[in-house]
Design an enzyme around this catalytic site. Structure first.
Site, PDB file in Angstrom:
ATOM      1  N   THR A 280      27.735  44.918  82.815  1.00 35.25           N
ATOM      2  CA  THR A 280      26.690  45.890  83.114  1.00 35.25           C
ATOM      3  C   THR A 280      26.580  46.948  82.020  1.00 35.25           C
ATOM      4  O   THR A 280      27.559  47.221  81.322  1.00 35.25           O
ATOM      5  CB  THR A 280      27.034  46.579  84.457  1.00 35.25           C
ATOM      6  OG1 THR A 280      26.180  47.702  84.633  1.00 35.25           O
ATOM      7  CG2 THR A 280      28.475  47.081  84.494  1.00 35.25           C
ATOM      8  N   ASP A 281      25.416  47.584  81.948  1.00 32.47           N
ATOM      9  CA  ASP A 281      25.267  48.694  80.994  1.00 32.47           C
ATOM     10  C   ASP A 281      26.011  49.940  81.448  1.00 32.47           C
ATOM     11  O   ASP A 281      26.206  50.876  80.671  1.00 32.47           O
ATOM     12  CB  ASP A 281      23.778  49.010  80.746  1.00 32.47           C
ATOM     13  CG  ASP A 281      23.008  49.428  81.995  1.00 32.47           C
ATOM     14  OD1 ASP A 281      23.590  49.444  83.098  1.00 32.47           O
ATOM     15  OD2 ASP A 281      21.807  49.744  81.867  1.00 32.47           O
ATOM     16  N   GLU A 282      26.451  49.954  82.731  1.00 31.17           N
ATOM     17  CA  GLU A 282      27.112  51.168  83.229  1.00 31.17           C
ATOM     18  C   GLU A 282      28.446  51.431  82.536  1.00 31.17           C
ATOM     19  O   GLU A 282      28.955  52.553  82.603  1.00 31.17           O
ATOM     20  CB  GLU A 282      27.348  51.057  84.743  1.00 31.17           C
ATOM     21  CG  GLU A 282      26.075  50.897  85.514  1.00 31.17           C
ATOM     22  CD  GLU A 282      26.169  51.386  86.956  1.00 31.17           C
ATOM     23  OE1 GLU A 282      25.293  51.033  87.734  1.00 31.17           O
ATOM     24  OE2 GLU A 282      27.110  52.117  87.304  1.00 31.17           O
TER      25      GLU A 282
ATOM     26  N   TYR B   6      33.332  51.731  90.041  1.00 36.15           N
ATOM     27  CA  TYR B   6      32.684  50.438  89.765  1.00 36.15           C
ATOM     28  C   TYR B   6      32.608  50.178  88.265  1.00 36.15           C
ATOM     29  O   TYR B   6      33.075  49.150  87.769  1.00 36.15           O
ATOM     30  CB  TYR B   6      31.274  50.401  90.375  1.00 36.15           C
ATOM     31  CG  TYR B   6      30.398  49.295  89.781  1.00 36.15           C
ATOM     32  CD1 TYR B   6      30.690  47.955  90.005  1.00 36.15           C
ATOM     33  CD2 TYR B   6      29.294  49.614  88.963  1.00 36.15           C
ATOM     34  CE1 TYR B   6      29.901  46.948  89.444  1.00 36.15           C
ATOM     35  CE2 TYR B   6      28.510  48.615  88.409  1.00 36.15           C
ATOM     36  CZ  TYR B   6      28.811  47.288  88.644  1.00 36.15           C
ATOM     37  OH  TYR B   6      28.048  46.285  88.085  1.00 36.15           O
TER      38      TYR B   6
ATOM     39  N   LYS C 262      34.469  47.347  85.863  1.00 33.10           N
ATOM     40  CA  LYS C 262      33.746  46.380  85.017  1.00 33.10           C
ATOM     41  C   LYS C 262      34.189  46.556  83.564  1.00 33.10           C
ATOM     42  O   LYS C 262      34.377  45.574  82.842  1.00 33.10           O
ATOM     43  CB  LYS C 262      32.226  46.570  85.130  1.00 33.10           C
ATOM     44  CG  LYS C 262      31.621  46.185  86.466  1.00 33.10           C
ATOM     45  CD  LYS C 262      31.732  44.706  86.815  1.00 33.10           C
ATOM     46  CE  LYS C 262      30.862  43.817  85.971  1.00 33.10           C
ATOM     47  NZ  LYS C 262      30.875  42.405  86.463  1.00 33.10           N
TER      48      LYS C 262
HETATM   49  P1  NAD Z   1      26.021  41.129  94.506  1.00 32.34           P
HETATM   50  O1  NAD Z   1      26.859  42.206  95.102  1.00 32.34           O
HETATM   51  O2  NAD Z   1      24.665  40.897  95.023  1.00 32.34           O
HETATM   52  O3  NAD Z   1      26.791  39.731  94.615  1.00 32.34           O
HETATM   53  C1  NAD Z   1      28.166  39.603  94.333  1.00 32.34           C
HETATM   54  C2  NAD Z   1      28.619  38.219  94.785  1.00 32.34           C
HETATM   55  O4  NAD Z   1      30.017  38.098  94.462  1.00 32.34           O
HETATM   56  C3  NAD Z   1      28.485  37.986  96.291  1.00 32.34           C
HETATM   57  O5  NAD Z   1      27.967  36.702  96.542  1.00 32.34           O
HETATM   58  C4  NAD Z   1      29.917  38.102  96.807  1.00 32.34           C
HETATM   59  O6  NAD Z   1      30.165  37.331  97.972  1.00 32.34           O
HETATM   60  C5  NAD Z   1      30.706  37.580  95.607  1.00 32.34           C
HETATM   61  N1  NAD Z   1      32.084  38.095  95.593  1.00 32.34           N
HETATM   62  C6  NAD Z   1      32.470  39.393  95.742  1.00 32.34           C
HETATM   63  N2  NAD Z   1      33.821  39.463  95.729  1.00 32.34           N
HETATM   64  C7  NAD Z   1      34.286  38.198  95.534  1.00 32.34           C
HETATM   65  C8  NAD Z   1      35.577  37.629  95.416  1.00 32.34           C
HETATM   66  N3  NAD Z   1      36.699  38.379  95.511  1.00 32.34           N
HETATM   67  N4  NAD Z   1      35.682  36.299  95.205  1.00 32.34           N
HETATM   68  C9  NAD Z   1      34.570  35.512  95.120  1.00 32.34           C
HETATM   69  N5  NAD Z   1      33.327  36.000  95.258  1.00 32.34           N
HETATM   70  C10 NAD Z   1      33.187  37.328  95.454  1.00 32.34           C
HETATM   71  O7  NAD Z   1      26.018  41.419  92.941  1.00 32.34           O
HETATM   72  P2  NAD Z   1      24.824  41.294  91.875  1.00 32.34           P
HETATM   73  O8  NAD Z   1      24.022  42.515  91.920  1.00 32.34           O
HETATM   74  O9  NAD Z   1      24.204  39.962  92.008  1.00 32.34           O
HETATM   75  O10 NAD Z   1      25.680  41.352  90.520  1.00 32.34           O
HETATM   76  C11 NAD Z   1      26.259  40.161  89.990  1.00 32.34           C
HETATM   77  C12 NAD Z   1      26.998  40.500  88.716  1.00 32.34           C
HETATM   78  O11 NAD Z   1      26.095  41.070  87.770  1.00 32.34           O
HETATM   79  C13 NAD Z   1      28.110  41.520  88.904  1.00 32.34           C
HETATM   80  O12 NAD Z   1      29.195  41.145  88.078  1.00 32.34           O
HETATM   81  C14 NAD Z   1      27.500  42.831  88.425  1.00 32.34           C
HETATM   82  O13 NAD Z   1      28.489  43.691  87.927  1.00 32.34           O
HETATM   83  C15 NAD Z   1      26.579  42.340  87.335  1.00 32.34           C
HETATM   84  N6  NAD Z   1      25.383  43.174  87.081  1.00 32.34           N
HETATM   85  C16 NAD Z   1      24.568  43.533  88.119  1.00 32.34           C
HETATM   86  C17 NAD Z   1      23.400  44.262  87.846  1.00 32.34           C
HETATM   87  C18 NAD Z   1      22.464  44.672  88.949  1.00 32.34           C
HETATM   88  O14 NAD Z   1      21.520  45.431  88.692  1.00 32.34           O
HETATM   89  N7  NAD Z   1      22.605  44.196  90.168  1.00 32.34           N
HETATM   90  C19 NAD Z   1      23.108  44.628  86.527  1.00 32.34           C
HETATM   91  C20 NAD Z   1      23.986  44.257  85.500  1.00 32.34           C
HETATM   92  C21 NAD Z   1      25.111  43.511  85.793  1.00 32.34           C
HETATM   93  O1  DAU Z   2      22.782  49.394  85.448  1.00 33.90           O
HETATM   94  C1  DAU Z   2      23.254  48.225  86.033  1.00 33.90           C
HETATM   95  C2  DAU Z   2      23.789  48.534  87.412  1.00 33.90           C
HETATM   96  O2  DAU Z   2      22.656  48.797  88.230  1.00 33.90           O
HETATM   97  C3  DAU Z   2      24.623  47.403  88.004  1.00 33.90           C
HETATM   98  O3  DAU Z   2      25.783  47.246  87.238  1.00 33.90           O
HETATM   99  C4  DAU Z   2      25.015  47.716  89.452  1.00 33.90           C
HETATM  100  O4  DAU Z   2      25.685  46.605  90.010  1.00 33.90           O
HETATM  101  C5  DAU Z   2      23.740  47.989  90.234  1.00 33.90           C
HETATM  102  O5  DAU Z   2      24.081  48.356  91.551  1.00 33.90           O
HETATM  103  C6  DAU Z   2      22.929  49.103  89.574  1.00 33.90           C
HETATM  104  O6  DAU Z   2      23.606  50.375  89.671  1.00 33.90           O
HETATM  105  P1  DAU Z   2      22.826  51.734  90.033  1.00 33.90           P
HETATM  106  O7  DAU Z   2      23.806  52.673  90.604  1.00 33.90           O
HETATM  107  O8  DAU Z   2      21.991  52.177  88.901  1.00 33.90           O
HETATM  108  O9  DAU Z   2      21.829  51.140  91.178  1.00 33.90           O
HETATM  109  P2  DAU Z   2      21.385  51.718  92.608  1.00 33.90           P
HETATM  110  O10 DAU Z   2      20.272  50.842  93.073  1.00 33.90           O
HETATM  111  O11 DAU Z   2      22.535  51.955  93.502  1.00 33.90           O
HETATM  112  O12 DAU Z   2      20.766  53.138  92.221  1.00 33.90           O
HETATM  113  C7  DAU Z   2      19.675  53.241  91.313  1.00 33.90           C
HETATM  114  C8  DAU Z   2      19.377  54.716  91.142  1.00 33.90           C
HETATM  115  O13 DAU Z   2      18.828  55.228  92.376  1.00 33.90           O
HETATM  116  C9  DAU Z   2      20.595  55.568  90.858  1.00 33.90           C
HETATM  117  O14 DAU Z   2      20.232  56.638  89.987  1.00 33.90           O
HETATM  118  C10 DAU Z   2      20.979  56.148  92.216  1.00 33.90           C
HETATM  119  C11 DAU Z   2      19.635  56.273  92.919  1.00 33.90           C
HETATM  120  N1  DAU Z   2      19.657  56.079  94.385  1.00 33.90           N
HETATM  121  C12 DAU Z   2      20.283  54.978  94.889  1.00 33.90           C
HETATM  122  C13 DAU Z   2      20.301  54.763  96.237  1.00 33.90           C
HETATM  123  C14 DAU Z   2      21.019  53.545  96.811  1.00 33.90           C
HETATM  124  C15 DAU Z   2      18.986  56.969  95.221  1.00 33.90           C
HETATM  125  O15 DAU Z   2      18.390  57.964  94.745  1.00 33.90           O
HETATM  126  N2  DAU Z   2      19.017  56.747  96.557  1.00 33.90           N
HETATM  127  C16 DAU Z   2      19.659  55.693  97.115  1.00 33.90           C
HETATM  128  O16 DAU Z   2      19.674  55.569  98.365  1.00 33.90           O
END
Ligand code: NAD
Ligand code: DAU
Length: 351
Positions: free
Chosen positions: A132-134, A157, A161
C-alpha cells in the site's frame, strides 16, 4: 502443463477481482485461492468463478505455517500473489495484534514456504507482494510518493504492511528469492467491505443514515478503480522485474468531503431524491487518531516500463460502483448484519 499460482486473500475485495481476472484470462494456470475467510472474506464475491476447472479454494490461515507447508506439499506452486491481510486502519487502531500476526508473521510464513519448497530453484518462480501507499506516511500539500520515498508508516496497519515489505525485500537480498513489491493507492469498486469510506457512505445514504466524515473532511486520497489495480497486478506479475518495486495509483486526488458530496449527488439521482437531500446526512465526527493528511502516487515507472495506465475514469468508476451496490442489495444486507452491526456501533457511537 498447468502452472499453479497461489493467490492469497482471494475472497476479499481486491483479491476477488484478481482471482477472476486470472481464472478467466489464463486457462492454463491453476489458480489456488488461499483465504482464512475472516469477516472481510466473502465467497459470494467469487460465485461466477467457483466452478471453473482451473480454480480451487483452500481455507487456510497464513499465520499457521503448517497449513501453508501442507499446501505447498499438495500443489507444485510456481507463483504467489500475496494479498491476504488485515486491511482496515480503524480496526488496526482498536486491535493491532491481528495485523501483526497476519500481515507480518503470515507473510514470513509464505516466504519461508517458498524457500523451503522451491529449494533454490528459482527458475520461473515469483513471490509478488501487494502493498500500500500508506507505508510512505503522509504528504503535505505537494509532492508524490515514488518508489524511492522513505518509509514513514503512521498507523499499526501501515506499520505492519511496511514491516512485511521490508521482510519481502530482505528475502530477496539475503536468499535471492525472486520477489516483487507493488504499493498502490486507495481502491474503490464493487465488492468492497462497507467499513471503507466509499461503500460505507453509499450504504448509509441508501438507508438515510448519517455519513460520518472524520475531522473536517480535508484529508486527501488518490482513488483507483479496483479493476485497474487488478490489471496492474497482472502486468507486474507477468512483466515486472524481480527485485523491483512498482507504485500504482489513479492520479486522482480527492478531498474526502468533496468525494462524499459527489457521492451524495450521484445517489440523489439514482434514488430519485431531490438534489441536496443526501448531503444533509453528512456528519462531521471525531477525527481518526494519527490520520494521514494526503496520499498521492507517482506511477510514472509502471506506466513507462510496463505500459500500464488506469483505464476507468473516476466518473465512470463511481457510477459503476454505486450501480453495483444498488443492484446487489442482498450482498450488502448479508454483509452488514451480525459482526458488522457490532463493529459499526463500537466504531461510530462515541464519535
Ligand atoms: P480485504 O480486507 O477486503 O480482504 C483481505 C482478505 O484476506 C480477506 O479475504 C480475508 O479473509 C483474507 N485474510 C485475512 N487474514 C487472513 C489470514 N490470516 N490468512 C488467510 N487469509 C486472510 O482487503 P483488500 O482491501 O482487498 O486488500 C487486499 C490487499 O491489498 C491487502 O494486502 C492490502 O494491504 C492491499 N491494498 C489495499 C488497498 C485498498 O484500497 N483496499 C490499497 C492498496 C493495497
Ligand atoms: O491508501 C491505500 C489504503 O487505502 C489501503 O492500504 C487500505 O487497506 C485501505 O483501507 C485504504 O485506507 P484509508 O484509511 O485511506 O481508507 P478508508 O476508506 O478507511 O478511509 C478513506 C478516508 O476517509 C480516510 O481519510 C479516512 C476517511 N473516513 C473513513 C471512514 C471509514 C471518514 O472520513 N469516515 C469514515 O467513516
Amino acid at each position: 502443463m498447468k502452472k499453479t499460482i497461489v493467490i492469497t486473500g482471494g475472497a476479499g475485495f481486491i483479491g476477488s477481482h484478481v482471482v477472476r481476472q486470472f481464472v478467466k484470462n489464463y486457462p492454463d494456470y491453476h489458480i489456488v485461492n488461499i483465504d482464512k475467510l475472516t469477516y472481510a472474506g466473502n465467497l459470494e464475491n467469487l460465485k461466477d468463478v467457483e466452478n471453473q476447472k482451473n480454480y480451487s479454494l483452500e481455507k487456510i490461515d497464513i499465520v499457521n505455517a503448517a497449513q501453508i507447508d501442507s499446501l505447498f506439499q499438495n500443489y507444485k506452486v510456481s507463483g504467489v500473489i500475496h494479498l491476504a491481510a488485515e486491511s482496515h486502519v480503524d480496526r488496526s487502531i482498536e486491535s493491532p495484534m491481528e495485523f501483526i500476526y497476519t500481515n507480518i508473521i503470515g507473510t514470513v510464513n509464505l516466504l519461508n514456504a517458498c524457500r523451503k519448497f522451491w529449494k533454490d530453484d528459482y527458475n520461473e518462480k515469483l513471490f509478488y507482494h501487494i502493498s500500500t501507499d500508506e507505508v510512505f506516511g503522509s504528504l503535505g500539500s505537494d509532492g508524490y510518493f515514488t518508489e524511492t520515498t522513505a518509509y514513514d508508516p503512521q498507523s499499526p496497519y501501515s506499520a505492519s504492511k511496511a514491516g512485511s515489505d521490508h521482510i519481502v525485500r530482505a528475502y530477496h537480498n539475503t536468499y535471492n528469492l525472486p520477489v516483487i513489491v507493488s504499493n498502490c493507492s486507495n481502491n474503490y469498486g464493487p465488492n468492497q467491505f462497507p467499513e471503507k469510506l466509499i461503500p460505507l457512505a453509499i450504504n448509509n445514504i441508501k438507508n438515510n443514515k448519517p455519513i460520518p466524515v472524520y475531522g473536517k473532511g480535508e484529508n486527501i486520497r488518490d482513488w483507483l478503480f479496483v479493476i485497474d489495480h487488478a490489471s496492474a497486478i497482472d502486468k507486474i506479475f507477468h512483466k515486472g522485474v524481480p527485485g523491483e518495486t512498482y507504485n500504482i495509483g489513479g492520479n486522482n486526488e480527492w478531498k474526502n468531503i468533496d468525494l462524499v458530496r459527489l457521492l451524495c449527488r450521484i445517489m440523489d439521482k439514482k434514488l430519485n431524491r431531490n438534489p441536496g437531500t443526501s448531503e444533509k446526512l453528512i456528519t462531521f465526527v471525531k477525527d481518526r487518531a494519527g490520520h494521514d493528511m494526503r496520499y498521492a502516487i507517482d506511477s510514472a515507472k509502471i506506466q513507462k516500463e510496463l505500459g500500464w495506465k488506469p483505464s476507468v475514469t473516476f466518473e465512470d468508476g463511481l457510477e459503476k460502483t454505486v450501480d453495483w451496490y444498488l443492484g446487489n442489495s442482498n450482498w450488502l444486507k448479508n454483509i452488514t448484519s451480525g459482526e458488522y452491526e457490532l463493529y459499526y456501533s463500537k466504531q461510530y457511537s462515541n464519535r
